[in-house]
Design a protein around this motif. Structure first.
Motif: not given
Length: 275
Positions: A1-26
């Motif tokens: 579960m993501l912790k809003i307002g805190d540090y999270n360690t997430l895996k890169i899953v996709k590259h797009v022109d405007f950045g990277l998408y990370l796996d945020g789970g649920d």
């Protein structure tokens, strides 16, 4: 579960022109905007990022480090004000909102205030409150001499209130202060005494035998560098001792006693001198 307002360690899953998408789970995929991406970031890598909500209340990641995360206190400057409240500079591009109801007094643009960062339980937005007393707890068993992180909070008639380890309220007394202090300064202090009400008396100097030995060596070096003499004795005013050595009179007297017992100095009406 993501912790809003805190540090999270997430895996890169996709590259797009405007950045990277990370796996945020649920929460689904979380965007790391292009401005924070580097050529060394590859799909499958794990990144430690700070998670917050952007201007449109979307979950967003950043590699910027905020001045405080949820559950922490900070000294933040007001960037701008609207009819709903103040917006504070805290690191990420989106300023941190402090509603008028969470202000002790109306905040002014350009001024800085001690605030606590929290997540609104209903909207999940990150907000600040200047009513920091609600988030301080009473101390129970803290050992004398223990070092702690100290955020200077406000000036009082006795000295300065301080926030200790993002948790407790402390007090630094004027006779324990030997350096310029003001609201917002962070430094290491030491537990002097835990009062019955759970508040803590602090000192800026280490306590105990080792500190006496350390300062005794400083005083001995001073004597060697000043023709073997010092015009301050154990009866000299504490203000003069603090001004010259940045220690309390108590610490100074202990150091004199240590050097005297080691037969390195003699004590005279004019101060102390090397044997």
């Amino acid at each position: 579960m993501l912790k809003i307002g805190d540090y999270n360690t997430l895996k890169i899953v996709k590259h797009v022109d405007f950045g990277l998408y990370l796996d945020g789970g649920d929460e689904g995929e979380v965007l790391l905007p292009k401005r924070y991406c580097t050529p060394q970031m590859n799909i499958g890598d794990e990144l430690t990022v700070f998670i917050y909500l952007d201007q449109e209340e979307r979950i967003i990641a950043t590699t910027e480090q905020p001045l405080a995360k949820v559950g922490e206190f900070a000294y933040l400057e007001v960037a701008w004000i609207n009819k709903y409240g103040a917006f504070l500079k805290w690191g990420p591009m989106k300023d941190l909102f402090c509603p008028f109801r969470e202000q002790k007094q109306r905040m002014e643009q350009g001024r800085s205030y001690i605030v606590y960062v929290m997540e609104d339980e209903q909207t999940h937005r990150l907000v600040a409150t200047a009513k920091v007393e609600r988030y301080l707890t009473a101390a129970s068993s803290l050992n004398h001499g223990t070092p702690c992180d100290c955020l200077i909070w406000q000036k009082t008639d006795l000295g300065f209130k301080a926030i200790i380890d993002n948790r407790y309220q402390g007090q630094l007394y004027d006779n324990q202060i030997f350096q310029p202090l003001h609201t917002g300064v962070r430094l290491t202090a030491y537990i002097d005494h835990v009062r019955q009400d759970g508040k803590i008396d602090l000192t800026l100097q280490p306590t105990g035998h080792q500190h006496t030995l350390d300062f005794a060596e400083v005083l001995l070096r001073y004597l060697h560098e000043n023709d073997g003499r010092c015009d301050l004795g154990d009866k000299s005013p504490s203000e003069l001792i603090a001004d010259r050595f940045k220690v309390s009179k108590k610490a100074y007297k202990k150091a004199i006693g240590d050097l005297y017992r080691r037969r390195l100095i003699t004590i005279t009406d004019e101060g102390i001198k090397l044997v």
